[in-house]
Scaffold this motif. Structure first.
Motif, PDB file in Angstrom:
ATOM      1  N   ASN A  27       0.908   6.605   5.470  1.00 27.50           N
ATOM      2  CA  ASN A  27       1.909   7.272   4.653  1.00 27.50           C
ATOM      3  C   ASN A  27       3.273   7.084   5.275  1.00 27.50           C
ATOM      4  OD1 ASN A  27       3.076   8.820   2.686  1.00 27.50           O
ATOM      5  ND2 ASN A  27       1.826  10.641   3.056  1.00 27.50           N
ATOM      6  N   PHE A  28       4.302   7.156   4.432  1.00 26.97           N
ATOM      7  CA  PHE A  28       5.661   7.148   4.956  1.00 26.97           C
ATOM      8  C   PHE A  28       6.573   7.889   3.997  1.00 26.97           C
ATOM      9  CE2 PHE A  28       6.367   3.931   1.916  1.00 26.97           C
ATOM     10  CZ  PHE A  28       7.695   3.527   1.901  1.00 26.97           C
ATOM     11  N   ALA A  29       7.685   8.371   4.517  1.00 28.44           N
ATOM     12  CA  ALA A  29       8.644   9.112   3.704  1.00 28.44           C
ATOM     13  C   ALA A  29      10.050   8.723   4.126  1.00 28.44           C
ATOM     14  CB  ALA A  29       8.440  10.610   3.886  1.00 28.44           C
ATOM     15  N   MET A  30      10.960   8.753   3.171  1.00 25.11           N
ATOM     16  CA  MET A  30      12.379   8.498   3.423  1.00 25.11           C
ATOM     17  C   MET A  30      13.100   9.837   3.357  1.00 25.11           C
ATOM     18  SD  MET A  30      13.016   5.159   3.653  1.00 25.11           S
ATOM     19  CE  MET A  30      14.772   5.291   3.468  1.00 25.11           C
ATOM     20  N   LEU A  44      13.936   0.083  -3.688  1.00 28.93           N
ATOM     21  CA  LEU A  44      12.526   0.378  -3.480  1.00 28.93           C
ATOM     22  C   LEU A  44      12.195   0.065  -2.034  1.00 28.93           C
ATOM     23  CD1 LEU A  44      10.860  -1.219  -6.631  1.00 28.93           C
ATOM     24  CD2 LEU A  44      11.328   1.188  -6.222  1.00 28.93           C
ATOM     25  N   TYR A  45      11.462   0.937  -1.389  1.00 25.61           N
ATOM     26  CA  TYR A  45      10.990   0.721  -0.019  1.00 25.61           C
ATOM     27  C   TYR A  45       9.476   0.604  -0.104  1.00 25.61           C
ATOM     28  CZ  TYR A  45      15.627   2.356   1.292  1.00 25.61           C
ATOM     29  OH  TYR A  45      16.974   2.488   1.423  1.00 25.61           O
ATOM     30  N   CYS A  46       8.930  -0.468   0.441  1.00 25.92           N
ATOM     31  CA  CYS A  46       7.484  -0.627   0.393  1.00 25.92           C
ATOM     32  C   CYS A  46       6.960  -1.121   1.726  1.00 25.92           C
ATOM     33  CB  CYS A  46       7.063  -1.566  -0.738  1.00 25.92           C
ATOM     34  SG  CYS A  46       7.589  -3.260  -0.551  1.00 25.92           S
ATOM     35  N   VAL A  47       5.713  -0.767   1.994  1.00 26.68           N
ATOM     36  CA  VAL A  47       5.023  -1.247   3.187  1.00 26.68           C
ATOM     37  C   VAL A  47       3.903  -2.160   2.712  1.00 26.68           C
ATOM     38  CG1 VAL A  47       3.639  -0.625   5.196  1.00 26.68           C
ATOM     39  CG2 VAL A  47       5.580   0.798   4.543  1.00 26.68           C
ATOM     40  N   ALA A  48       3.916  -3.386   3.238  1.00 25.16           N
ATOM     41  CA  ALA A  48       2.889  -4.372   2.924  1.00 25.16           C
ATOM     42  C   ALA A  48       2.529  -5.089   4.222  1.00 25.16           C
ATOM     43  CB  ALA A  48       3.393  -5.372   1.891  1.00 25.16           C
ATOM     44  N   ASN A  92       0.803  -1.221   0.000  1.00 25.84           N
ATOM     45  CA  ASN A  92       0.000   0.000   0.000  1.00 25.84           C
ATOM     46  C   ASN A  92       0.837   1.273   0.000  1.00 25.84           C
ATOM     47  OD1 ASN A  92       0.859  -0.272   2.605  1.00 25.84           O
ATOM     48  ND2 ASN A  92      -1.133  -0.004   3.553  1.00 25.84           N
ATOM     49  N   LEU A  93       2.155   1.177   0.161  1.00 28.56           N
ATOM     50  CA  LEU A  93       3.031   2.341   0.103  1.00 28.56           C
ATOM     51  C   LEU A  93       4.326   1.946  -0.605  1.00 28.56           C
ATOM     52  CD1 LEU A  93       2.619   3.555   3.788  1.00 28.56           C
ATOM     53  CD2 LEU A  93       1.543   4.548   1.788  1.00 28.56           C
ATOM     54  N   LEU A  94       4.853   2.838  -1.449  1.00 27.75           N
ATOM     55  CA  LEU A  94       6.071   2.547  -2.200  1.00 27.75           C
ATOM     56  C   LEU A  94       6.838   3.831  -2.421  1.00 27.75           C
ATOM     57  CD1 LEU A  94       7.613   0.324  -3.935  1.00 27.75           C
ATOM     58  CD2 LEU A  94       6.312   1.201  -5.877  1.00 27.75           C
ATOM     59  N   THR A  95       8.157   3.784  -2.267  1.00 23.16           N
ATOM     60  CA  THR A  95       9.022   4.905  -2.609  1.00 23.16           C
ATOM     61  C   THR A  95      10.350   4.346  -3.112  1.00 23.16           C
ATOM     62  OG1 THR A  95       9.856   7.067  -1.878  1.00 23.16           O
ATOM     63  CG2 THR A  95      10.069   5.257  -0.326  1.00 23.16           C
ATOM     64  N   ALA A  96      11.077   5.150  -3.875  1.00 22.58           N
ATOM     65  CA  ALA A  96      12.350   4.724  -4.450  1.00 22.58           C
ATOM     66  C   ALA A  96      13.442   5.680  -4.012  1.00 22.58           C
ATOM     67  CB  ALA A  96      12.252   4.699  -5.968  1.00 22.58           C
ATOM     68  N   LYS A  97      14.610   5.100  -3.700  1.00 21.91           N
ATOM     69  CA  LYS A  97      15.740   5.929  -3.302  1.00 21.91           C
ATOM     70  C   LYS A  97      17.040   5.165  -3.529  1.00 21.91           C
ATOM     71  CE  LYS A  97      17.724   8.466   0.518  1.00 21.91           C
ATOM     72  NZ  LYS A  97      17.698   8.753   1.929  1.00 21.91           N
ATOM     73  N   GLU A  98      17.924   5.741  -4.327  1.00 22.74           N
ATOM     74  CA  GLU A  98      19.276   5.242  -4.539  1.00 22.74           C
ATOM     75  C   GLU A  98      19.324   3.744  -4.852  1.00 22.74           C
ATOM     76  OE1 GLU A  98      21.372   6.479  -1.039  1.00 22.74           O
ATOM     77  OE2 GLU A  98      21.185   8.594  -1.542  1.00 22.74           O
ATOM     78  N   TYR A 148       9.980   7.948   8.145  1.00 25.02           N
ATOM     79  CA  TYR A 148       8.962   8.600   8.941  1.00 25.02           C
ATOM     80  C   TYR A 148       7.617   8.010   8.532  1.00 25.02           C
ATOM     81  CZ  TYR A 148      12.663  11.916   9.961  1.00 25.02           C
ATOM     82  OH  TYR A 148      13.826  12.483  10.382  1.00 25.02           O
ATOM     83  N   VAL A 149       6.813   7.591   9.510  1.00 31.38           N
ATOM     84  CA  VAL A 149       5.557   6.915   9.200  1.00 31.38           C
ATOM     85  C   VAL A 149       4.372   7.608   9.865  1.00 31.38           C
ATOM     86  CG1 VAL A 149       6.651   4.673   8.921  1.00 31.38           C
ATOM     87  CG2 VAL A 149       5.741   5.300  11.143  1.00 31.38           C
TER      88      VAL A 149
END
Length: 184
Positions: free
Chosen positions: A158-161, A118-122, A109-115, A167-168
């Protein structure tokens, strides 16, 4: 008399200073239409995507759950051990350059990409440890790693890198019932 003159002079400075600040604000908040300098295109694979993320190089990552539930089934830890997700990677031209199927939890349900990661929350799928879990996916090897189980949370919103921190925002599982009122 000098005092009155000073008050008048001070008032004049306030009026003219306020008008100048308002003019500067109007210049900064233009109502001119927003112009896009690059050509726009539609990523065809995003129509069914559950989550998307863009990395620093402009690659678009999508994840779509392709596991189908049996009719009348509900999503919980006893339904599936995990779901299959199709990941697609699009370049700056909108071309799909990679497709990978991975088994991760019971729905991302949440996905972000960095360097390159991929970071995801499931939701973790094991019944004993059911709950939102942070996973990492290496975009070179597509190896999935479980990083952290958010044991105190029932759902992540929500979350952010930022730098090396996550941060969640989520709902806590054990919150005492309490009436809340707005503070004036």
């Amino acid at each position: 008399m000098k005092r009155i003159f000073m008050y008048i002079l001070f008032g004049v400075f306030l009026v003219f200073g306020g008008c100048q600040a308002e003019e500067e604000l109007e210049k900064k908040t233009s109502t001119e239409p927003f112009e896009v300098s690059a050509e726009a295109f539609l990523y065809e694979g995003t129509k069914e995507a559950d989550v998307i993320a863009v990395d620093e190089e402009g690659y678009l990552y999508t994840a779509t759950c392709i596991t189908e539930l049996e009719e009348g089934a509900t999503v919980d830890a006893s339904t599936y051990s995990s779901f299959i997700h199709q990941f697609q990677v699009y370049d700056l031209n909108g071309t799909c350059v990679k497709e990978v199927e991975l088994t991760i939890g019971t729905g991302i349900n949440l996905l972000t990409a960095k360097e390159g990661t991929l970071y995801c929350v499931a939701m973790k799928s094991e019944l004993a440890t059911w709950g939102p879990t942070l996973y990492t996916i290496d975009t070179k090897t597509w190896e999935v790693t479980e990083v952290y189980l958010f044991e105190k949370y029932s759902t992540m919103i929500n979350f952010a890198m930022i730098d090396d921190y996550v941060y969640v925002i989520g709902y806590l599982k054990d919150v005492p019932e309490k009436d809340y009122t707005l503070h004036p």
